[in-house]
Design a protein around this motif. Structure first.
Motif, PDB file in Angstrom:
ATOM      1  N   PHE A 208      35.414 -20.106  -0.627  1.00 49.14           N
ATOM      2  CA  PHE A 208      35.455 -18.627  -0.726  1.00 49.14           C
ATOM      3  C   PHE A 208      35.208 -18.322  -2.205  1.00 49.14           C
ATOM      4  N   GLN A 209      35.713 -19.458  -2.863  1.00 45.48           N
ATOM      5  CA  GLN A 209      35.329 -19.444  -4.797  1.00 45.48           C
ATOM      6  C   GLN A 209      34.884 -19.803  -4.785  1.00 45.48           C
ATOM      7  N   GLN A 210      34.076 -21.344  -3.624  1.00 49.42           N
ATOM      8  CA  GLN A 210      32.135 -21.501  -4.093  1.00 49.42           C
ATOM      9  C   GLN A 210      31.459 -20.457  -4.025  1.00 49.42           C
ATOM     10  N   GLN A 211      31.513 -20.007  -3.175  1.00 52.41           N
ATOM     11  CA  GLN A 211      30.929 -18.888  -3.353  1.00 52.41           C
ATOM     12  C   GLN A 211      30.753 -17.152  -4.382  1.00 52.41           C
ATOM     13  N   PHE A 212      31.954 -17.308  -4.476  1.00 47.61           N
ATOM     14  CA  PHE A 212      32.308 -15.992  -4.937  1.00 47.61           C
ATOM     15  C   PHE A 212      33.102 -16.226  -6.235  1.00 47.61           C
ATOM     16  N   GLY A 213      33.187 -17.159  -6.648  1.00 47.19           N
ATOM     17  CA  GLY A 213      34.149 -18.005  -8.060  1.00 47.19           C
ATOM     18  C   GLY A 213      35.610 -17.210  -8.707  1.00 47.19           C
ATOM     19  N   LEU A 214      36.318 -17.031  -7.538  1.00 41.77           N
ATOM     20  CA  LEU A 214      37.255 -16.916  -7.017  1.00 41.77           C
ATOM     21  C   LEU A 214      37.816 -17.112  -5.445  1.00 41.77           C
ATOM     22  N   THR A 215      39.055 -16.715  -5.802  1.00 35.71           N
ATOM     23  CA  THR A 215      39.184 -16.970  -3.953  1.00 35.71           C
ATOM     24  C   THR A 215      39.913 -15.870  -4.224  1.00 35.71           C
ATOM     25  N   PRO A 216      39.750 -15.317  -2.294  1.00 35.49           N
ATOM     26  CA  PRO A 216      40.158 -14.772  -1.786  1.00 35.49           C
ATOM     27  C   PRO A 216      42.044 -13.672  -2.174  1.00 35.49           C
ATOM     28  N   MET A 217      43.023 -14.460  -2.904  1.00 38.06           N
ATOM     29  CA  MET A 217      44.019 -13.177  -2.989  1.00 38.06           C
ATOM     30  C   MET A 217      43.664 -13.335  -4.413  1.00 38.06           C
ATOM     31  N   GLN A 218      42.817 -13.375  -4.892  1.00 36.70           N
ATOM     32  CA  GLN A 218      42.414 -13.592  -6.892  1.00 36.70           C
ATOM     33  C   GLN A 218      42.097 -12.195  -6.511  1.00 36.70           C
ATOM     34  N   MET A 219      40.671 -12.102  -5.461  1.00 40.89           N
ATOM     35  CA  MET A 219      39.260 -10.771  -5.299  1.00 40.89           C
ATOM     36  C   MET A 219      40.855 -10.029  -4.619  1.00 40.89           C
ATOM     37  N   LEU A 220      41.466  -9.915  -3.761  1.00 44.16           N
ATOM     38  CA  LEU A 220      43.006  -8.697  -3.200  1.00 44.16           C
ATOM     39  C   LEU A 220      42.762  -8.655  -4.134  1.00 44.16           C
ATOM     40  N   ARG A 221      43.557  -9.440  -4.969  1.00 38.77           N
ATOM     41  CA  ARG A 221      44.619  -8.623  -6.713  1.00 38.77           C
ATOM     42  C   ARG A 221      43.314  -7.603  -7.022  1.00 38.77           C
ATOM     43  N   ASP A 222      42.055  -8.394  -7.655  1.00 41.82           N
ATOM     44  CA  ASP A 222      41.288  -7.399  -8.359  1.00 41.82           C
ATOM     45  C   ASP A 222      40.918  -5.918  -7.808  1.00 41.82           C
ATOM     46  N   MET A 223      40.780  -6.332  -6.352  1.00 47.86           N
ATOM     47  CA  MET A 223      40.110  -5.256  -5.213  1.00 47.86           C
ATOM     48  C   MET A 223      41.403  -3.910  -5.691  1.00 47.86           C
ATOM     49  N   ARG A 224      42.634  -4.110  -5.573  1.00 49.52           N
ATOM     50  CA  ARG A 224      43.924  -3.859  -5.493  1.00 49.52           C
ATOM     51  C   ARG A 224      44.074  -3.061  -7.338  1.00 49.52           C
ATOM     52  N   LEU A 225      43.565  -3.607  -8.709  1.00 48.38           N
ATOM     53  CA  LEU A 225      43.807  -2.852  -9.631  1.00 48.38           C
ATOM     54  C   LEU A 225      42.127  -2.177 -10.183  1.00 48.38           C
ATOM     55  N   LYS A 226      41.010  -2.086  -9.512  1.00 46.24           N
ATOM     56  CA  LYS A 226      40.146  -1.412  -9.508  1.00 46.24           C
ATOM     57  C   LYS A 226      40.589  -0.248  -8.642  1.00 46.24           C
ATOM     58  N   ARG A 227      41.512  -0.030  -7.147  1.00 41.31           N
ATOM     59  CA  ARG A 227      41.921   0.876  -6.878  1.00 41.31           C
ATOM     60  C   ARG A 227      42.734   1.712  -7.439  1.00 41.31           C
ATOM     61  N   ALA A 228      43.471   1.358  -8.520  1.00 42.60           N
ATOM     62  CA  ALA A 228      44.740   1.719  -9.114  1.00 42.60           C
ATOM     63  C   ALA A 228      44.252   2.601 -10.000  1.00 42.60           C
ATOM     64  N   LYS A 229      42.939   1.866 -10.558  1.00 37.39           N
ATOM     65  CA  LYS A 229      42.180   2.126 -11.258  1.00 37.39           C
ATOM     66  C   LYS A 229      41.600   3.393 -11.416  1.00 37.39           C
TER      67      LYS A 229
END
Length: 283
Positions: A208-229
């Motif tokens: 996943f990190q090879q494809q997107f530059g971050l791990t799934p848990m890191q992406m999940l955190r980003d998604m949660r913060l964007k939704r909170a925003k």
């Protein structure tokens, strides 16, 4: 199978157009062709049988055929016709492939074929003029217009999903991202995410990190913060409610993560946004 498309897909949007052309033919016999990017082919005239993985569909004038990256496909026609086609990648936030996240059916009937043809003609002219001012911007604008028309046609048909015959290697993580985004309020673990794609947690993280530059848990955190925003900007919900809806243990932990990411506390962010939303620009 039909399903409501996910509402969480968001910009910024980008387009990587690799080729665009108008191709007339007398007869058509294509077997096991594959390309590294999406082939989107509009049938201007003619009648085509197309297939992938043993599954076949018919496309008539006014239809669009979508061929996923890396998957061999065929197209056959016994009479002449004209295709307006392109090889393209359409990306949204985190560089997600839009057509992987939206599992659009292989053949879509457009509600406004004349409008599609007009925008395609504009795109073809823009593509062919390398001296055109703001060429990349104009190409992106035209391509996104065509994409919107394709998605509108898909929506009018009831959002039928393409079958597993049209699944490529990129679909595995697209489905994972979709699951993550729809379950933001749940306490998902790394192991649970790995089980969704039938991989070990360590292998999932590396691939996943090879494809997107971050791990799934890191992406999940980003998604949660964007939704909170978004919720801070658009709703009057309390921090406790927003924290629960976005999968944070409590408002205190949301505040800590929000401040770490954006440099301000959630309450401060909401106050600044509300002030700007109500401010008289010319006052």
């Amino acid at each position: 199978m039909s399903t409501k498309p996910p509402e969480w897909v968001e910009g910024p949007w980008s387009v990587q157009l690799h080729s665009v052309n108008r191709s007339p033919y007398v007869k058509l016999h294509m077997e096991n062709r594959s390309f590294p990017n999406w082939i989107i082919s509009y049938v201007k005239t003619g009648h085509v049988t197309t297939g992938t993985g043993g599954e076949t569909h018919t496309a008539k004038a006014g239809d669009v055929m979508l061929h996923p990256p890396g998957l061999p496909f065929s197209e056959h026609a016994d009479v002449g016709g004209v295709h307006l086609w392109m090889q393209v990648s359409i990306l949204c936030s985190h560089q997600f492939d839009l057509l992987m996240l939206y599992r659009v059916s292989p053949v879509i009937t457009l509600p406004e074929p004349a409008r599609y043809e007009a925008v395609f003609a504009k795109l073809l002219a823009e593509w062919g003029n390398r001296e055109l001012s703001f060429r990349d911007l104009k190409i992106t604008t035209s391509m996104l217009q065509l994409t919107e028309m394709i998605l509108t046609g898909w929506e009018k048909a009831g959002n039928p999903e393409r079958s597993s015959a049209y699944s490529s290697s990129g679909d595995r993580f697209a489905r994972l991202i979709g699951q993550m985004s729809m379950r933001l309020e749940e306490r998902l673990t790394r192991e649970e995410l790995a089980s969704l794609v039938c991989l070990s947690a360590n292998y999932m993280d590396r691939a996943f990190q090879q494809q997107f530059g971050l791990t799934p848990m890191q992406m999940l955190r980003d998604m949660r913060l964007k939704r909170a925003k978004q919720l801070l900007e658009m709703s009057e919900e309390t921090l406790e409610t927003i924290a629960a809806r976005c999968g944070f243990t409590d408002a205190s932990y949301l505040c800590k993560q929000f401040k770490k990411e954006y440099g301000v506390l959630p309450g401060e962010y909401r106050e600044s946004v509300r002030y700007k939303q109500t401010e008289n620009v010319y006052g």
